[in-house]
Write an enzyme that holds these catalytic residues in place. Structure first.
Site, PDB file in Angstrom:
ATOM      1  N   HIS A   1      10.481  31.787  45.918  1.00 31.80           N
ATOM      2  CA  HIS A   1       9.317  31.515  46.493  1.00 31.80           C
ATOM      3  C   HIS A   1       9.301  32.868  47.299  1.00 31.80           C
ATOM      4  O   HIS A   1       9.976  33.211  48.140  1.00 31.80           O
ATOM      5  CB  HIS A   1       8.954  30.380  47.398  1.00 31.80           C
ATOM      6  N   ALA A   2       8.050  33.730  47.323  1.00 28.58           N
ATOM      7  CA  ALA A   2       8.106  34.946  47.790  1.00 28.58           C
ATOM      8  C   ALA A   2       8.021  34.920  49.364  1.00 28.58           C
ATOM      9  O   ALA A   2       7.485  33.944  49.861  1.00 28.58           O
ATOM     10  CB  ALA A   2       6.876  35.817  47.600  1.00 28.58           C
TER      11      ALA A   2
ATOM     12  N   TYR B   1      -2.626  29.210  55.936  1.00 30.85           N
ATOM     13  CA  TYR B   1      -3.068  29.750  54.686  1.00 30.85           C
ATOM     14  C   TYR B   1      -4.725  29.845  54.415  1.00 30.85           C
ATOM     15  O   TYR B   1      -5.388  30.604  53.994  1.00 30.85           O
ATOM     16  CB  TYR B   1      -2.491  29.547  53.414  1.00 30.85           C
TER      17      TYR B   1
ATOM     18  N   HIS C   1       6.342  24.507  50.570  1.00 32.73           N
ATOM     19  CA  HIS C   1       6.195  24.674  52.099  1.00 32.73           C
ATOM     20  C   HIS C   1       6.478  23.000  52.516  1.00 32.73           C
ATOM     21  O   HIS C   1       6.862  23.069  53.856  1.00 32.73           O
ATOM     22  CB  HIS C   1       4.986  25.154  52.639  1.00 32.73           C
TER      23      HIS C   1
ATOM     24  N   HIS D   1       0.526  40.978  49.763  1.00 33.85           N
ATOM     25  CA  HIS D   1       0.739  40.027  50.756  1.00 33.85           C
ATOM     26  C   HIS D   1       2.028  39.834  51.567  1.00 33.85           C
ATOM     27  O   HIS D   1       1.807  39.999  52.698  1.00 33.85           O
ATOM     28  CB  HIS D   1       0.459  38.458  50.089  1.00 33.85           C
ATOM     29  N   GLU D   2       2.939  40.271  50.961  1.00 34.73           N
ATOM     30  CA  GLU D   2       4.383  40.370  51.686  1.00 34.73           C
ATOM     31  C   GLU D   2       4.387  41.639  52.416  1.00 34.73           C
ATOM     32  O   GLU D   2       4.898  41.513  53.545  1.00 34.73           O
ATOM     33  CB  GLU D   2       5.412  40.012  50.539  1.00 34.73           C
TER      34      GLU D   2
ATOM     35  N   GLU E   1      -0.552  35.700  57.604  1.00 35.75           N
ATOM     36  CA  GLU E   1      -0.754  35.391  56.358  1.00 35.75           C
ATOM     37  C   GLU E   1      -1.956  36.182  55.783  1.00 35.75           C
ATOM     38  O   GLU E   1      -2.161  36.226  54.426  1.00 35.75           O
ATOM     39  CB  GLU E   1      -1.086  33.969  55.993  1.00 35.75           C
TER      40      GLU E   1
ATOM     41  N   HIS F   1       2.896  41.190  55.728  1.00 38.26           N
ATOM     42  CA  HIS F   1       3.820  40.641  56.753  1.00 38.26           C
ATOM     43  C   HIS F   1       4.789  41.708  57.333  1.00 38.26           C
ATOM     44  O   HIS F   1       5.183  41.879  58.578  1.00 38.26           O
ATOM     45  CB  HIS F   1       4.799  39.828  56.153  1.00 38.26           C
TER      46      HIS F   1
HETATM   47  O1  X8Z Z   1       3.371  31.019  50.294  1.00 34.17           O
HETATM   48  C1  X8Z Z   1       2.843  31.888  50.239  1.00 34.17           C
HETATM   49  C2  X8Z Z   1       3.234  33.343  50.249  1.00 34.17           C
HETATM   50  C3  X8Z Z   1       4.577  33.573  51.182  1.00 34.17           C
HETATM   51  S1  X8Z Z   1       4.019  33.509  52.761  1.00 34.17           S
HETATM   52  C4  X8Z Z   1       3.681  33.840  48.700  1.00 34.17           C
HETATM   53  N1  X8Z Z   1       1.296  31.743  49.831  1.00 34.17           N
HETATM   54  C5  X8Z Z   1       0.982  30.257  49.874  1.00 34.17           C
HETATM   55  C6  X8Z Z   1       1.372  29.806  48.573  1.00 34.17           C
HETATM   56  O2  X8Z Z   1       2.033  30.410  47.623  1.00 34.17           O
HETATM   57  O3  X8Z Z   1       1.413  28.398  48.474  1.00 34.17           O
HETATM   58  C7  X8Z Z   1       0.421  32.855  49.664  1.00 34.17           C
HETATM   59  C8  X8Z Z   1      -0.786  32.043  49.565  1.00 34.17           C
HETATM   60  C9  X8Z Z   1      -0.585  30.583  49.653  1.00 34.17           C
HETATM   61 ZN    ZN Z   2       2.798  34.852  53.529  1.00 37.78          ZN
END
Ligand code: X8Z
Ligand code: ZN
Length: 592
Positions: free
Chosen positions: A330-331, A498, A488, A360-361, A388, A364
């Site tokens: 997960h990024a 988000y 998460h 997105h990254e 975010e 950050h």
């Molecule tokens: O978790 C993330 C990022 C890392 S902070 C990739 N996002 C959420 C997800 O993937 O569930 C970005 C958008 C929503």
């Molecule tokens: Zn993020």
């Protein structure tokens, strides 16, 4: 200070604001050290998961929690005295700097860290081994299948298969809730949920109302999109599979969690005639590789006037999925030393979705670097939605015009593709909104005790149905723990951020377009190359968390309120188009 003595003896001298200043300085120095240690341990755990790296990361997290809890309890002696606003602010930030609290009992602190770190490793190592097949599937593979495969049986198999991974987390999660709540209570919060909601410069219940208000603004647009998508899925798979008036089965939306729907664009697009463009194809055609994708992101920020990324970023980041060991794919974006050791961790695939996630990254990372001159407790975003939202704001500038300018597209598609472009964008940004809300609606109720462990999964699916209008494609039970199949939850990262980011990024985008002097529809604006926009953005980023978020928002946008009019403006043409399409359809769904 004087020691006050009365008949019952002498009281401790009341502390002064100067005492508080000294206390906080020492606390910040101590915490910074521990954060760096914990960051290094977590980096190694995340990029090379073993029992040992997991244990080391848990130990380092225990040290942070232990020190922070001790400091927070010491800080209580300043509760009753008048303090300058910045010191009062830091006292709260001290408590909320922990994603999770634990009681002042080192055994419980260690247990909590082991649970959270362990669940994250379980998630990162998770795979699904289809019966009768040699190879097991990891999550990145299954995510790619969701993007490409249209066979419903196969989709169903991986949908359920991945959810086998989280079953074992259920008892761990229940214990995690218990311990973390006890910790939150020691800090004076009702539970962990209230602790999370206390990070928004307003009373927690006012924040809850704010969310309701914002959701109310965008909900009608979500329901229109849902209605149209369901009708198109009905045409594709038959109305028995996606009946009118009912929630959509969760395996048909092109995403493991049905959180964004861009992958089914081909199914729901306005006309059979293919218009617009497919960025994935363009990247492939040009032989753009993973690293080059990151370079495109860096060049965008450079065009705004931000300094290039340091060489350490390129040396130390993880860009590719390791082949010989497990990693949390997960990024995420890291700042290991809280100064310039910024890194990205992402198992990049050459496709349009990951092109967006790279931006997105990087958002950050540029934020982290911008606020690195603030005091340690201020080295974070104005509120977590801001963190975010920054990279996503830049992604909104990835327009056809931009892609042509940087050589990723041959020509600008004709004007009549407006709806095509907006629909694709809505399948990402609008489809996401209810998901962005419901994850923490579930967790907040779990933390408050309203959802008990024997109803974890049932309550999850009630919320999925109520907010998103989707349903599980196969029957679920309380042996399953479907929330745990979303990163998460095991990683204990709050999710409301988000939702906020999806509202805020359009406000940011609108402000940057204005700063760049660009007129015309918001969805065709790209701020690429605008130093004015970059400078405006930088003034907000540099503030970190030093001021309440409305001040940061005002710096960039001129207003102090989160507000959905920007996202609604952006999608206005699509909104009318959807309403026409939906005429005569029975929209909405039964909430069960
Ligand atoms: O978790 C993330 C990022 C890392 S902070 C990739 N996002 C959420 C997800 O993937 O569930 C970005 C958008 C929503
Ligand atoms: Zn993020």
């Amino acid at each position: 200070a004087l020691v006050a003595c009365g008949v019952s003896g002498c009281a401790e001298p009341a502390p002064t604001p100067d005492d508080a200043r000294v206390f906080l300085e020492e606390a910040e120095a101590r915490l910074l050290d521990l954060w760096v240690d914990a960051g290094r341990a977590a980096w190694v755990q995340n990029t090379y998961i073993t029992d040992d790296t997991t244990a080391l990361a848990a130990d380092a997290q225990t040290a942070v929690i232990g020190a922070t809890m001790a400091l927070a309890s010491e800080a209580a002696r300043f509760d009753a005295i008048e303090l300058p606003q910045n010191l009062r602010r830091k006292m709260l930030l001290l408590k909320t700097s922990m994603g999770v609290a634990a009681p002042v009992d080192s055994a419980l602190q260690a247990e909590l860290s082991q649970i959270t770190t362990g669940m994250e490793s379980t998630y990162g190592q998770g795979e699904f081994c289809p019966e009768g097949e040699e190879a097991c599937l990891d999550l990145p593979t299954m995510q790619r299948m969701f993007a490409d495969v249209r066979e419903t049986d196969e989709l169903l198999a991986i949908w359920s298969g991945w959810r086998g991974v989280s079953r074992e987390m259920r008892p761990q999660y229940a214990r995690f809730v218990e311990i973390s709540n006890a910790g939150a209570r020691e800090l004076g919060f009702a539970d962990t949920g209230e602790m999370w909601r206390s990070g928004y410069d307003m009373p927690p219940d006012v924040f809850t109302d704010e969310l309701e208000r914002l959701w109310g603004q965008v909900q009608p647009l979500y329901e229109s999109l849902h209605c149209h998508v369901r009708a198109q899925l009905g045409e594709e798979y038959g109305t028995a599979v996606a009946p009118d008036g009912e929630p959509i089965p969760a395996h048909l939306l092109g995403n493991m969690w049905s959180q964004t729907w861009t992958n089914i664009y081909e199914t729901v697009k306005p006309s059979r005639r293919s218009r617009g463009y497919d960025l994935t194809r363009q990247l492939e055609r040009r032989g753009v590789d993973e690293l080059e994708m990151v370079r495109y992101g860096e060049r965008f920020f450079s065009s705004l006037g931000f300094a290039p990324l340091p060489t350490t970023f390129w040396d130390r980041s993880l860009f590719l999925q390791p082949v010989d060991h497990d990693a949390v794919c997960h990024a995420s974006a890291w700042n290991i030393d809280f100064e310039s050791d910024i890194r990205m961790k992402m198992c990049i695939g050459v496709n349009s979705e990951d092109f967006g996630t790279i931006h997105h990254e990087l958002g950050h990372n540029y934020y982290q670097r911008a606020y690195s001159n603030q005091d340690p407790l201020y080295r974070t975003s104005a509120n977590d939605g801001f963190h975010e939202g920054v990279g996503d704001t830049i992604s909104l500038s990835i327009t056809p015009e931009y892609l042509v300018e940087v050589g990723l597209l041959d020509r600008i598609p004709s004007e009549d593709v407006e709806i095509d472009l907006l629909l694709r964008q809505a399948l990402d940004k609008i489809a996401f909104l209810p998901f962005g809300l419901l994850v923490d609606q579930w967790r907040w109720r779990v933390f408050s005790g309203e959802i008990t462990p024997d109803r974890y999964n049932t309550a999850w699916w009630q919320l999925r149905q109520e907010y998103q209008g989707i349903r599980a494609p196969v029957s679920r039970s309380e042996d399953d723990f479907d929330p745990g199949a979303k990163y998460h939850v095991p990683a204990n990262t709050p999710y409301t951020r988000y939702f906020l980011a999806h509202i805020l990024q359009f406000q940011f985008h609108r402000a940057l377009c204005a700063a760049a002097g660009i007129e015309g529809p918001l969805h065709r604006c790209s701020v690429y190359g605008s130093r004015e926009a970059g400078a405006r953005l930088a003034t907000m980023l540099e503030m970190g968390a030093s001021k309440p978020w409305p001040e940061a928002l005002e710096r960039l946008t001129g207003v102090r309120e989160m507000d959905a009019t920007a996202i609604l403006d952006y999608f206005a043409p699509l909104s009318s188009w959807l309403n026409q399409q939906n005429e005569g359809r029975a929209c909405g769904w039964d909430v069960g």
